[in-house]
Design an enzyme around this catalytic site. Sequence first.
Site, mmCIF file in Angstrom:
data_model
loop_
_atom_site.group_PDB
_atom_site.id
_atom_site.type_symbol
_atom_site.label_atom_id
_atom_site.label_comp_id
_atom_site.label_asym_id
_atom_site.label_seq_id
_atom_site.Cartn_x
_atom_site.Cartn_y
_atom_site.Cartn_z
ATOM 1 C CG HIS A 254 0.224 6.249 -0.574
ATOM 2 N ND1 HIS A 254 -0.849 6.854 -1.182
ATOM 3 C CD2 HIS A 254 -0.275 5.644 0.550
ATOM 4 C CE1 HIS A 254 -1.949 6.639 -0.467
ATOM 5 N NE2 HIS A 254 -1.620 5.897 0.576
ATOM 6 C CG HIS B 159 -1.824 1.139 1.358
ATOM 7 N ND1 HIS B 159 -3.153 1.092 0.997
ATOM 8 C CD2 HIS B 159 -1.622 2.401 1.820
ATOM 9 C CE1 HIS B 159 -3.720 2.254 1.231
ATOM 10 N NE2 HIS B 159 -2.800 3.080 1.725
ATOM 11 C CD GLU B 160 1.553 3.584 3.712
ATOM 12 O OE1 GLU B 160 1.732 4.633 3.055
ATOM 13 O OE2 GLU B 160 0.556 3.415 4.445
ATOM 14 C CG HIS C 294 0.333 8.611 -7.132
ATOM 15 N ND1 HIS C 294 -0.933 8.756 -6.588
ATOM 16 C CD2 HIS C 294 0.339 9.402 -8.228
ATOM 17 C CE1 HIS C 294 -1.647 9.570 -7.336
ATOM 18 N NE2 HIS C 294 -0.893 9.990 -8.332
#
Length: 600
Positions: free
Chosen positions: A394, A390-391, A397
């Site tokens: 980020h 998940h991180e 991105h």
Amino acid sequence: MSTKIVERHEVPVNDTWDLESIFKSDTEWEQSATTFKEQVSEIDGFRNKLSESAETLYLALSKQLELQEKLGQIFTYAHMRHDQDTGNSYYSALQDKAYGLVSLFEQRASYITPELLAMDPATLDRFVTEHKDLQLFSHLFDQLRKQREHILSEREEELLARAKEALNTSSQAYGALNNADLAFPSIKNEKGEEVQITHGRFVSLLQSEDRDVRKAAFEAVYATYEQYKNTFAATLSGQVKSDIFNAQSRNYASAREAALSETHIPVGVYDQLISTVEDHLPLLHRYVKLRKKCLGVDELHMYDLYTPIIKDVEFQVSYEEAKQKVIEAVKPLGEEYVERLTQGFEDRWVDIHENKGKRSGAYSSGAYGTKPFILMNWQDDVDNLFTLAHEFGHSMHSDYTRRTQPYLYGDYTIFVAEVASTLNESLLHHHMIQTLEEKEKKLYILNYFLEGFRGTVFRQTMFAEFEQMIHEKVEGGGALTAEELTQMYYELNVKYYGPDMVVDKEIGFEWARIPHFYYNFYVFQYATGYSAAAALSKQILEEGQPAVDRFIDFLKTGSSDYPIQMLKKAGVDMTTSEPVEQAMKLFETTLDQIEQLIND
């Protein structure tokens, strides 16, 4: 699980984030902060002059961006040093200085937006036509036009900028109390060893197969929060009042409208999420019933929600194993994505281990010109594996955005932030289901997905509903007492979890544990982001390269377009209920899969 919490200095350097890549030392940071404080006055030279010429306007906006970029790096270093050891008074002071510089800059630059809005639109258009370099700011100018009625006079903007530091006090007080001062008791683990509960260990303890351990951890944590309920109620009330003050000062009808307008999200998207999720609560009730059956308990309690319903499955995941699983999972996104992500592991993007005083939880951070850092509090379990994916979503991105866009558009709005991160989780889930051969482990991952969906869509929507309720109460002239907050939160849990759940009274105090209630209507975007990611990951796995290209373009867009439009170009329309409906269908299909496997 280690029973000892290490001190920060005991953590190996290679397992920490490379903050020295921002500033080589604290001394260099201090020098940079001092220099910035001297340079910030340079922005004053353009006051009352923006409409003089296209060149003056360009120079003023360029100076603003130059100072903002420097400030971003100064602030990032300070807040991350603080977060790695919140009990370190020197780094607490550093963070306070950084907040002070942010406030100082916003005061000095507060005239810019009002002056821009005071300009004749025809003059501004002429300047953009005359000065080619001003065309970079066209999207910014369009955003300002949409915000025109909510921008105040120069003096009023300056006063709000001065007030910002004081208005952040409730949030800072909450962080200090929750992360540095709050101490949980010790309990006995499955082996009979005394283990001190920490934020990082709490969920792991709730995942224990030993029900006595789960119950003891649950009761100990919420008994601790109950002791400080009035203080936590005061900090949350202060945050809500701060949100409302800012909204009313800018002539918004509500704090929620003000928060959503920052990213140009219609309020209807928020309402539609809650109503669509509530329409599908029977699916959550069905999951609760399945969990009760699989655990073989007469009563299902709130502390039974995190333990795997598939028993006798040893599924520990070391950090090294997690790295490889994440790399394998994201291969559908192409070679460049995989190479950059792998480089992130090697270049110390990640601060891996829990240590005494370290901020709880996990996040991706950084600034334009820095690495997209990740904070973890690593535990050897599946939850941390998915959190790492998940991180990194980020951070990837951020990496694509900052390498593609100029500083002005080198970030992205919170509405799209959760899409890239949750898509990585979706790809990891798909990879695990495709590669696991053991029925029990496959059941474990299916259950993990259901539990993640519960936490990300159902639970975060419940948070969003609670956040809306507490703001509306204060906006209506009411007060937020500890008793009222606890009652409202308890009743929402009863509604969401349904008749097969014993909603323990302790869960009423969970509102005090959730830091996102200080983020000004942030949490609903976890649910909308999850829904968008579910649709996009399906497209990537089924369509291949065309869907991958759309997604990578989305990662590169930064804030150079409106978020609703960005997602439409990527392949999902969040102005409709369809993405949430699709996510609910995925939840239902997974329920069908796990029920079939259990019954085989």
